[in-house]
Every structure is written in C-alpha cells, then in structure tokens.
Design a protein around this motif. Sequence first.
Motif: not given
Length: 262
Positions: A107-135
């Motif tokens: 939860x804490x990690x996602x909060x720190x990463x989330x504001x910057x995900x828009x600048x990342x690749x499609x791969x990282x966005x997909x990775x982020x969504x998978x973990x976000x769904x779990x949380x």
Amino acid sequence: MRKLLIATILAGTLFISACSEDVEKVTENVNVDNIKDKAVEIVGDRLEETEQVQILKEYYSYIEQRMDEDKIINFLKENVDSLDEFRVDEMLLQLENHLYAQGYDTKGVLQKLAPHVQHASDEFKSYFRIWNKEVENETTDGESINIPAEEILERALQIEEHIDTYPEGKTRTRLEDLYDTYMSLAIQGLGNQYIYAQEGKSEIREDILLLYEDTIRENPDSRTARILQEYLDEIEKDGMKLDGENALYFYDNFKRIIENMK
C-alpha cells in the motif's frame, strides 16, 4: 507443514493491506489515452542521451547511499518529465526496492509510485495495475481466502498475459512469485485443499471442477490451463479425491511441478 510453507510464501509475496481512497484517486489518472495525446510534448522535453544517463547515475547514488526518502522522491519529481519511459521504469523499480527495504508494505509503495506511473512504459503500467488490484481487494489475510477461486484464476491469467506480452521485461520476475501464489491458492487454498472438496467428503466440488474445466477450455494455450490439466489428471487417478496419493504428491511438489511448465 504445507499451510506454513504457503503462509511463508505469502509473507514474502503478498504485502497485504487495504488501499486508501487517495491511492485509488491517483491511479484513476493513469490513463493511457491521455498520455498518448501528450506524447509529442513529452518527447520534446526529454534530455539528450548523455544527460539522461547522468541523471540516472546521480539517482542510483542516492539509492545506494540510502539517502533521505524525501530527497530521493524529490529528485525523481524534478527529473521524471525529462526522461524516456524506460528510464522512468528503472527509477520507479529502484524506488520500489528502496521502499520495501525501508519497511513499506505494498500500500505504501503504491502511494509513492502512483504519481509517476503516467510517465512510465505500458509494461510498468500493467505491472502497477496488477499489484493495485491485489491491494484494493486482497486475496487472503493469511488465515482465509477472501475472493472466489474464479477471481484468483483470473488474476493468474492476467499475470500470464503480462508476462507473454513482455517476456523480456524488467517486471517479469517480480510477478512470477505472485503468479505461483495465485495458482497455489486456486488449487490447494492455504494448505487446506478441503475448502474445494464436497461437504463432508474428500472429492472435489462440482463447481470447482467445472471452473477448472472451463478455464482450460477457454484458455487452451495458457500455462494456467496446463497446470490445471496436470492437476486434474493426477486427482483423477485417485477417484477425484483431494487426499489421494497422487493429489498429495502434487501438493507437496507443487512449486517444482509448475516450474517445469514455464
């Protein structure tokens, strides 16, 4: 023993916690279409190759020296607009490692990463969504399973699709353990396979058997289907009982068996 083993895997893989509304609001902004609309503007603002490399080197030095967290994140904020998306990926993955080392949960990690995900690749966005769904909707609290087996398998298939899409990606190894955990939970629960057995019996429930068969039929070329088929072949030797010799062997050797199916 198997329950203890699975709980240990979960402790290292599923950093379970409820996602705050703030995280949900931020992740709603991760809109691929909006980002594509701004692509020309972003590319125009990027630094030259040598300058980008220099920024990464400085960033890595902050991470290696375990600098103050605010200093690391502020450096990221100041430079993220000037880097290409793959270098942003690298910075975010390094920040993720740093935050976990500092004791943050997912939860804490996602909060720190989330504001910057828009600048990342499609791969990282997909990775982020998978973990976000779990949380947002945790699979288990370590004592019981909180979502249906059908949803667990859907999450496993989502990870498999991600890995198939980005087979050489930097996020692959970070998701493989989560995939293994999902498959284990979908087959043997938290070391108690009887949650998928008929009431008062050891035979597999009809609805679970149908779920496995439907998943195999609908995803014939998937690793998930191969694992489920292998499992059904083994318990069939025991008359579909979940405590037969072949079933127990499958549970005890689960990690090795599915590793061979990659």
